[in-house]
Write a protein that holds these residues in place. Structure first.
Motif, PDB file in Angstrom:
ATOM      1  N   TYR A  29     -48.913 -63.747  58.206  1.00 24.80           N
ATOM      2  CA  TYR A  29     -47.468 -63.674  58.021  1.00 24.80           C
ATOM      3  C   TYR A  29     -46.875 -64.988  57.511  1.00 24.80           C
ATOM      4  O   TYR A  29     -45.983 -64.981  56.670  1.00 24.80           O
ATOM      5  CB  TYR A  29     -46.790 -63.285  59.344  1.00 24.80           C
ATOM      6  CG  TYR A  29     -47.316 -61.979  59.867  1.00 24.80           C
ATOM      7  CD1 TYR A  29     -46.822 -60.777  59.385  1.00 24.80           C
ATOM      8  CD2 TYR A  29     -48.332 -61.943  60.810  1.00 24.80           C
ATOM      9  CE1 TYR A  29     -47.324 -59.568  59.837  1.00 24.80           C
ATOM     10  CE2 TYR A  29     -48.834 -60.741  61.275  1.00 24.80           C
ATOM     11  CZ  TYR A  29     -48.327 -59.557  60.780  1.00 24.80           C
ATOM     12  OH  TYR A  29     -48.820 -58.366  61.223  1.00 24.80           O
ATOM     13  N   VAL A  32     -46.427 -59.156  66.700  1.00 23.68           N
ATOM     14  CA  VAL A  32     -47.621 -59.756  66.100  1.00 23.68           C
ATOM     15  C   VAL A  32     -48.576 -60.229  67.196  1.00 23.68           C
ATOM     16  O   VAL A  32     -49.779 -59.969  67.137  1.00 23.68           O
ATOM     17  CB  VAL A  32     -47.237 -60.933  65.166  1.00 23.68           C
ATOM     18  CG1 VAL A  32     -48.453 -61.765  64.795  1.00 23.68           C
ATOM     19  CG2 VAL A  32     -46.547 -60.410  63.916  1.00 23.68           C
ATOM     20  N   ASP A  83     -40.396 -59.509  66.100  1.00 22.16           N
ATOM     21  CA  ASP A  83     -41.556 -59.528  65.207  1.00 22.16           C
ATOM     22  C   ASP A  83     -42.661 -60.417  65.773  1.00 22.16           C
ATOM     23  O   ASP A  83     -43.840 -60.058  65.739  1.00 22.16           O
ATOM     24  CB  ASP A  83     -41.163 -60.011  63.808  1.00 22.16           C
ATOM     25  CG  ASP A  83     -40.312 -59.005  63.056  1.00 22.16           C
ATOM     26  OD1 ASP A  83     -40.330 -57.803  63.420  1.00 22.16           O
ATOM     27  OD2 ASP A  83     -39.628 -59.408  62.096  1.00 22.16           O
ATOM     28  N   VAL A 116     -52.426 -56.085  59.833  1.00 22.97           N
ATOM     29  CA  VAL A 116     -51.185 -56.733  59.444  1.00 22.97           C
ATOM     30  C   VAL A 116     -50.089 -55.681  59.312  1.00 22.97           C
ATOM     31  O   VAL A 116     -50.272 -54.655  58.666  1.00 22.97           O
ATOM     32  CB  VAL A 116     -51.366 -57.495  58.112  1.00 22.97           C
ATOM     33  CG1 VAL A 116     -50.040 -58.025  57.607  1.00 22.97           C
ATOM     34  CG2 VAL A 116     -52.368 -58.614  58.285  1.00 22.97           C
ATOM     35  N   ALA A 131     -44.381 -58.502  57.479  1.00 26.60           N
ATOM     36  CA  ALA A 131     -44.751 -59.415  56.383  1.00 26.60           C
ATOM     37  C   ALA A 131     -43.691 -59.418  55.297  1.00 26.60           C
ATOM     38  O   ALA A 131     -43.320 -60.460  54.772  1.00 26.60           O
ATOM     39  CB  ALA A 131     -46.115 -59.035  55.817  1.00 26.60           C
TER      40      ALA A 131
END
Length: 90
Positions: free
Chosen positions: A32, A70, A66, A80, A85
């Motif tokens: 990211y 993650v 976020d 991912v 992203a």
């Protein structure tokens, strides 16, 4: 507190604190933020005494939801998240 082995108890708050203070999950941020950025963040966090999470949020590099997603994905199999992203790489 959770239970593990008969008579052994897990201090969940302490475990979470230890995770947040470690940099073992930093590699989960690489897809990211990029390896170079993450390595600079780890270095800065070590110097400042801040957690990696606090530093990422302070710099506005990711939203907390976020970041949490993650890191949660890093604790098990995952891939991912293209939505995250895309938001980060605007």
């Amino acid at each position: 507190m959770g239970e593990c082995i008969d008579g052994l108890r897990i201090d969940e708050a302490r475990a979470k604190e230890n995770l947040e203070r470690s940099f073992g999950y930093a590699t989960a941020l690489n897809p990211y933020l990029g390896y170079k950025e993450v390595s600079l963040l780890v270095r800065e966090a070590l110097k400042s005494g801040m957690t990696l999470k606090a530093l990422v949020l302070k710099k506005g590099l990711m939203e907390e939801k976020d970041f949490e997603r993650v890191i949660a994905g890093a604790l098990g199999p995952g891939e991912v998240d293209k939505g995250i992203a895309a938001r980060i790489r605007k």
